[in-house]
Motif scaffolding. Sequence first.
Motif, short mmCIF file in Angstrom:
data_model
loop_
_atom_site.label_atom_id
_atom_site.label_comp_id
_atom_site.label_asym_id
_atom_site.label_seq_id
_atom_site.Cartn_x
_atom_site.Cartn_y
_atom_site.Cartn_z
N TRP A 197 0.82 -1.21 0.00
CA TRP A 197 0.00 0.00 0.00
C TRP A 197 0.85 1.27 0.00
N THR A 198 1.93 1.28 0.76
CA THR A 198 2.72 2.51 0.93
C THR A 198 3.90 2.63 -0.02
N PRO A 215 0.52 6.67 -3.25
CA PRO A 215 1.79 7.34 -2.96
C PRO A 215 2.41 8.02 -4.17
N VAL A 216 2.30 7.40 -5.35
CA VAL A 216 2.83 8.02 -6.57
C VAL A 216 2.08 9.30 -6.88
N LEU A 217 0.77 9.29 -6.72
CA LEU A 217 -0.03 10.49 -6.99
C LEU A 217 0.28 11.57 -5.97
N VAL A 231 -2.77 17.46 -1.83
CA VAL A 231 -1.87 16.53 -1.15
C VAL A 231 -2.50 16.06 0.16
N ALA A 232 -3.14 16.97 0.87
CA ALA A 232 -3.77 16.60 2.15
C ALA A 232 -4.91 15.63 1.93
N VAL A 236 -4.98 11.81 3.38
CA VAL A 236 -6.04 11.24 4.21
C VAL A 236 -6.51 9.91 3.62
N ALA A 237 -6.64 9.88 2.28
CA ALA A 237 -7.03 8.62 1.63
C ALA A 237 -5.97 7.55 1.82
N ALA A 238 -4.70 7.95 1.87
CA ALA A 238 -3.63 6.99 2.06
C ALA A 238 -3.56 6.48 3.50
N ILE A 239 -3.94 7.31 4.45
CA ILE A 239 -3.84 6.94 5.86
C ILE A 239 -5.03 6.10 6.31
N ALA A 240 -6.20 6.35 5.75
CA ALA A 240 -7.43 5.75 6.26
C ALA A 240 -7.43 4.22 6.26
#
Length: 258
Positions: A197-198, A215-217, A231-232, A236-240
């Motif tokens: 995922w990361t 992450p690439v985006l 970016v924020a 948030v979508a990456a952390i959730a």
Amino acid sequence: MAVRTMARAGRALLVLWFLLPLVPILLWSVANQWRFPALSPQEWGLTGLRSALSAGAIDAFATSATLGMSVAVLATPAGALAARALVLHRVHFRGAAAVLLVAPLAFPPFAVAMGLDVLILRAGIPNLIGAVLILTVVAIPYTTYIMRVGFGAYDIRFEEEARTLGASRWVVFWRVQLPLLAPAIATAGFLAFLVGWTDYVVTLLVGGGRLVSVPVLVGAFAAGSGNQPVVAALSVAAIAPPLVLLLLLWRLRGRRAP
């Protein structure tokens, strides 16, 4: 009583330590304008979210989820089999085998991706499958370590007793091994999911710019200026998803605690 209070205070401080850096990201994700030195955004809105969606955030989310779940599905059983062999069985050259399993951690991901990228291109392997294979290799050391800890506390006599009572291999696996190793398997799967995922380097190099994950985006928008809301929102979508999985894992381990 005092010890319990101090333990609760320590846990609260630890949670605060991890959550406090997320506050600015959450505020930026719902802000259209936030200029220094204001402590809160001057203009609220969802410009960042709309820009992220128009830039392909949904497709990137799906790509990251595919990478994470695929790596977890492949690396978790591989780590479990390796750990079981190292802990419960006699393995020739055990030390060399253990070193070989953790070898991917000794090399920079950039070097590994660059080297394997050539082989993937020559073999004609699709970008997504190539990225999954490389990330699975990267994740196996983590899953092997976690499962070695799980098998270290595992009593194989439960299996032997079940076989003595006439249970088949499938019944032993389903009714004995899985329940006893469930916390370790869940933790190993979570770590493997995080690897997929990361990831940024492997996905970018192997994908050649055509495989766009979250992450690439995020990296693409973070390279420019004035993209803080986008970016924020992407962050948030990456952390959730990892956060939700972590809470589920915490609850699973809490239920199985004596």
